[in-house]
Design a protein around this motif. Structure first.
Motif, PDB file in Angstrom:
ATOM      1  N   VAL A 126      41.625  52.545  35.873  1.00 47.87           N
ATOM      2  CA  VAL A 126      40.607  52.363  34.849  1.00 47.87           C
ATOM      3  C   VAL A 126      41.583  51.316  33.827  1.00 47.87           C
ATOM      4  O   VAL A 126      41.289  50.438  33.234  1.00 47.87           O
ATOM      5  N   ALA A 127      42.653  52.099  33.391  1.00 46.10           N
ATOM      6  CA  ALA A 127      43.520  51.606  32.414  1.00 46.10           C
ATOM      7  C   ALA A 127      44.034  50.414  32.879  1.00 46.10           C
ATOM      8  O   ALA A 127      44.004  49.402  32.172  1.00 46.10           O
ATOM      9  N   ILE A 128      44.314  50.370  34.112  1.00 51.05           N
ATOM     10  CA  ILE A 128      45.061  49.084  34.737  1.00 51.05           C
ATOM     11  C   ILE A 128      44.301  47.956  34.693  1.00 51.05           C
ATOM     12  O   ILE A 128      44.337  46.745  34.385  1.00 51.05           O
ATOM     13  N   PHE A 129      42.850  48.338  35.334  1.00 58.23           N
ATOM     14  CA  PHE A 129      41.839  47.345  35.455  1.00 58.23           C
ATOM     15  C   PHE A 129      41.463  46.732  34.080  1.00 58.23           C
ATOM     16  O   PHE A 129      41.264  45.431  33.902  1.00 58.23           O
ATOM     17  N   VAL A 130      41.241  47.599  33.046  1.00 53.80           N
ATOM     18  CA  VAL A 130      40.594  47.177  31.778  1.00 53.80           C
ATOM     19  C   VAL A 130      41.769  46.194  31.190  1.00 53.80           C
ATOM     20  O   VAL A 130      41.672  45.084  30.490  1.00 53.80           O
ATOM     21  N   ALA A 131      43.160  46.573  31.146  1.00 54.36           N
ATOM     22  CA  ALA A 131      44.182  46.038  30.615  1.00 54.36           C
ATOM     23  C   ALA A 131      44.439  44.250  31.353  1.00 54.36           C
ATOM     24  O   ALA A 131      44.454  43.308  30.524  1.00 54.36           O
ATOM     25  N   VAL A 132      44.250  44.403  32.575  1.00 56.17           N
ATOM     26  CA  VAL A 132      44.461  43.160  33.353  1.00 56.17           C
ATOM     27  C   VAL A 132      43.423  42.252  33.053  1.00 56.17           C
ATOM     28  O   VAL A 132      43.486  40.865  32.918  1.00 56.17           O
ATOM     29  N   SER A 133      42.093  42.710  33.169  1.00 58.05           N
ATOM     30  CA  SER A 133      40.938  41.750  33.192  1.00 58.05           C
ATOM     31  C   SER A 133      40.557  41.248  31.790  1.00 58.05           C
ATOM     32  O   SER A 133      40.248  40.072  31.808  1.00 58.05           O
ATOM     33  N   VAL A 134      41.174  42.019  30.839  1.00 56.05           N
ATOM     34  CA  VAL A 134      40.962  41.562  29.396  1.00 56.05           C
ATOM     35  C   VAL A 134      42.121  40.611  29.238  1.00 56.05           C
ATOM     36  O   VAL A 134      41.766  39.476  28.582  1.00 56.05           O
ATOM     37  N   THR A 135      43.231  40.668  29.592  1.00 57.38           N
ATOM     38  CA  THR A 135      44.381  39.559  29.222  1.00 57.38           C
ATOM     39  C   THR A 135      44.201  38.539  30.235  1.00 57.38           C
ATOM     40  O   THR A 135      44.806  37.331  30.005  1.00 57.38           O
ATOM     41  N   ARG A 136      44.162  38.666  31.395  1.00 57.62           N
ATOM     42  CA  ARG A 136      44.361  37.878  32.622  1.00 57.62           C
ATOM     43  C   ARG A 136      43.080  37.271  33.476  1.00 57.62           C
ATOM     44  O   ARG A 136      43.154  36.551  34.291  1.00 57.62           O
ATOM     45  N   GLY A 137      41.994  38.168  33.209  1.00 59.97           N
ATOM     46  CA  GLY A 137      40.620  38.131  34.257  1.00 59.97           C
ATOM     47  C   GLY A 137      40.973  38.901  35.373  1.00 59.97           C
ATOM     48  O   GLY A 137      41.758  39.631  35.470  1.00 59.97           O
ATOM     49  N   LEU A 138      39.722  38.567  35.892  1.00 62.98           N
ATOM     50  CA  LEU A 138      39.510  39.295  37.145  1.00 62.98           C
ATOM     51  C   LEU A 138      40.286  38.513  38.526  1.00 62.98           C
ATOM     52  O   LEU A 138      39.588  37.824  39.211  1.00 62.98           O
ATOM     53  N   LEU A 139      41.694  38.688  38.487  1.00 60.77           N
ATOM     54  CA  LEU A 139      42.382  38.410  39.385  1.00 60.77           C
ATOM     55  C   LEU A 139      41.858  38.737  40.949  1.00 60.77           C
ATOM     56  O   LEU A 139      41.507  39.878  41.083  1.00 60.77           O
ATOM     57  N   PRO A 140      42.446  38.195  41.770  1.00 57.56           N
ATOM     58  CA  PRO A 140      42.011  38.513  43.284  1.00 57.56           C
ATOM     59  C   PRO A 140      42.686  39.870  43.578  1.00 57.56           C
ATOM     60  O   PRO A 140      41.987  40.816  44.287  1.00 57.56           O
ATOM     61  N   TRP A 141      44.102  40.227  43.456  1.00 59.21           N
ATOM     62  CA  TRP A 141      44.621  41.489  43.440  1.00 59.21           C
ATOM     63  C   TRP A 141      43.731  42.531  42.804  1.00 59.21           C
ATOM     64  O   TRP A 141      43.781  43.711  43.331  1.00 59.21           O
ATOM     65  N   LEU A 142      43.484  42.270  41.777  1.00 60.80           N
ATOM     66  CA  LEU A 142      42.799  43.232  40.976  1.00 60.80           C
ATOM     67  C   LEU A 142      41.265  43.708  41.517  1.00 60.80           C
ATOM     68  O   LEU A 142      41.256  44.998  41.760  1.00 60.80           O
ATOM     69  N   MET A 143      40.736  42.820  41.939  1.00 61.47           N
ATOM     70  CA  MET A 143      39.472  43.102  42.841  1.00 61.47           C
ATOM     71  C   MET A 143      39.586  43.815  44.002  1.00 61.47           C
ATOM     72  O   MET A 143      38.907  44.582  44.184  1.00 61.47           O
ATOM     73  N   ALA A 144      40.741  43.287  44.794  1.00 57.43           N
ATOM     74  CA  ALA A 144      41.123  44.033  45.919  1.00 57.43           C
ATOM     75  C   ALA A 144      41.335  45.410  45.840  1.00 57.43           C
ATOM     76  O   ALA A 144      41.029  46.282  46.487  1.00 57.43           O
ATOM     77  N   GLY A 145      42.139  45.684  44.589  1.00 55.37           N
ATOM     78  CA  GLY A 145      42.455  47.135  44.319  1.00 55.37           C
ATOM     79  C   GLY A 145      40.991  47.858  44.105  1.00 55.37           C
ATOM     80  O   GLY A 145      40.989  49.230  44.188  1.00 55.37           O
ATOM     81  N   GLU A 146      40.325  47.526  43.434  1.00 58.30           N
ATOM     82  CA  GLU A 146      39.120  48.077  42.747  1.00 58.30           C
ATOM     83  C   GLU A 146      38.178  48.302  44.036  1.00 58.30           C
ATOM     84  O   GLU A 146      37.672  49.542  44.249  1.00 58.30           O
ATOM     85  N   VAL A 147      38.129  47.413  45.107  1.00 61.88           N
ATOM     86  CA  VAL A 147      37.550  47.418  46.303  1.00 61.88           C
ATOM     87  C   VAL A 147      38.276  48.842  47.137  1.00 61.88           C
ATOM     88  O   VAL A 147      37.370  49.648  47.585  1.00 61.88           O
ATOM     89  N   ALA A 148      39.198  48.682  47.342  1.00 58.03           N
ATOM     90  CA  ALA A 148      39.885  49.426  48.192  1.00 58.03           C
ATOM     91  C   ALA A 148      39.881  51.082  47.540  1.00 58.03           C
ATOM     92  O   ALA A 148      39.651  51.867  48.194  1.00 58.03           O
ATOM     93  N   LEU A 149      39.918  51.241  46.147  1.00 55.54           N
ATOM     94  CA  LEU A 149      40.127  52.461  45.736  1.00 55.54           C
ATOM     95  C   LEU A 149      38.663  53.256  45.650  1.00 55.54           C
ATOM     96  O   LEU A 149      38.536  54.247  46.042  1.00 55.54           O
ATOM     97  N   THR A 150      37.532  52.567  45.660  1.00 52.54           N
ATOM     98  CA  THR A 150      36.140  52.798  45.657  1.00 52.54           C
ATOM     99  C   THR A 150      35.886  53.090  47.066  1.00 52.54           C
ATOM    100  O   THR A 150      35.240  54.167  47.409  1.00 52.54           O
ATOM    101  N   CYS A 151      36.208  52.418  48.063  1.00 50.63           N
ATOM    102  CA  CYS A 151      36.123  52.605  49.367  1.00 50.63           C
ATOM    103  C   CYS A 151      36.850  54.037  49.844  1.00 50.63           C
ATOM    104  O   CYS A 151      36.341  55.053  50.653  1.00 50.63           O
TER     105      CYS A 151
END
Length: 361
Positions: A37-62
């Motif tokens: 959550v901390a990584i996702f929020v920091a990156v998405s706020v400063t750099r947007g929803l990058l592809p690797w960030l979304m891939a990590g989100e999907v992988a963790l949820t799965c």
């Protein structure tokens, strides 16, 4: 939004711990989710929803979906009420924001299938079908909503672009017309006036005034269309003295020191020169007066007065350029005003530059 849901899910996992969930695995899952959550929020706020960030989100949820048998109490596995199901919903929404439906829908479906598989492995009471149905509805709803929003945003962008282009075109046209009017004023007030004076016998060969007026006309014509070569500021009183020296009249002046923007000084000078030219041509007298003052609120006032035969300003034909453009139009172009009053024995041309643009002594 992802940060808030993620933290709530971590809290729910701790306080909702129950059989058959494993405290150890739950602690690992909660720690991993919180760090993510901390990584996702920091990156998405400063750099947007990058592809690797979304891939990590999907992988963790799965991963959390497939291991929910060790993370969720038995009573929370059905009906889509578990903290893992909440994270699945958030992942579906996030992918809908980050990707087009062509990618977001199949990825969302893959996450939902992982949750369904995990629920069945954990032997959920409803086999995970209710929650799967909820996820399918969420996937379709998010895809539909984002499609509508993107189309609306694209339409708004197109409308704004068209409006901006129209505004820019109108501004270019306005500037061209303004430049054309100023060029016409300069031609009227310089070369045309000199030629007219020669034609009417007011200036003769060898006359020093002819030489001075011709030289001044050449300077004005050379500056036309090249405003970058002009100074930013000018002494209005000095500029008006030049106009008086070139006039074919005896001019009595009362001038005060005053510095104004160069364009404003030129507007005053051009309007005064045209007023003096009209005195020489039409008033029947050979004298005029110029009175200059600065009001308490900074308004610059210049009045040209003669005591000739006078005329009716309202009867001047519309095609006559002198009063309409060389005096009134020129002052209007710099946010100034020109008022002309006349009767037998007194004609006054009052020029003013508003106090909204302050003069400096």
């Amino acid at each position: 939004m992802r940060g808030g849901v993620g933290l709530v899910a971590s809290v729910a996992a701790v306080f909702g711990l129950g059989v058959p969930a494993s405290p150890g695995w739950t602690a690992v899952a909660v720690a991993a989710n919180t760090v993510w959550v901390a990584i996702f929020v920091a990156v998405s706020v400063t750099r947007g929803l990058l592809p690797w960030l979304m891939a990590g989100e999907v992988a963790l949820t799965c991963v959390l979906c497939l291991t929910q048998g060790d993370l969720v109490a038995a009573g929370m596995l059905s009906g889509g009420v578990s903290w893992v199901a909440g994270l699945v919903t958030m992942t579906i929404v996030t992918t809908g924001f980050a990707w087009r439906p062509g990618l977001a829908v199949p990825v969302g479906a893959a996450v939902a299938l992982c949750h369904l598989a995990g629920a069945r492995m954990a032997e959920a009471g409803d086999g995970g079908t209710v929650t799967a149905g909820i996820h399918v509805v969420q996937i379709l709803a998010v895809a539909g909503l984002m499609t509508v929003l993107r189309r609306a945003a694209r339409l708004a962008d197109d409308t704004l672009t068209a409006a901006t282009d129209e505004q820019a075109a109108a501004e270019v046209l306005r500037e061209r017309r303004s430049a054309q009017r100023e060029q016409n004023r300069v031609w009227h007030d310089t070369a045309l006036n000199v030629f007219t004076a020669i034609d009417q016998g007011g200036l003769r060969r060898g006359d020093l005034r002819l030489r001075n007026q011709a030289a001044h006309a050449l300077v004005e014509l050379n500056l036309t269309g090249r405003p970058g070569e002009a100074p930013a500021e000018a002494k209005l009183d000095a500029r008006l003295r030049v106009v008086v020296e070139l006039a074919d009249l005896t001019v009595h002046t009362h001038l005060v020191p005053c510095a104004v923007p160069w364009a404003v000084a030129e507007a005053f000078a051009g309007a005064v020169a045209e007023a003096l030219t009209n005195v020489a041509r039409y008033s029947g007298v050979r004298e005029a007066g110029i009175d200059m003052a600065i009001s308490d609120d900074g308004e610059v006032l210049v009045e040209v007065v003669d005591h000739g035969r006078g005329f009716d300003p309202g009867a001047v034909p519309a095609h006559r350029y002198g009063l309409r453009e060389s005096i009134k139009g020129r002052m209007t172009s710099v946010d100034g005003l020109a008022e002309i009053t006349s009767r037998p024995g007194r004609t006054a041309v009052l020029l003013s530059w508003p106090a909204s643009a302050k003069a400096r002594p």
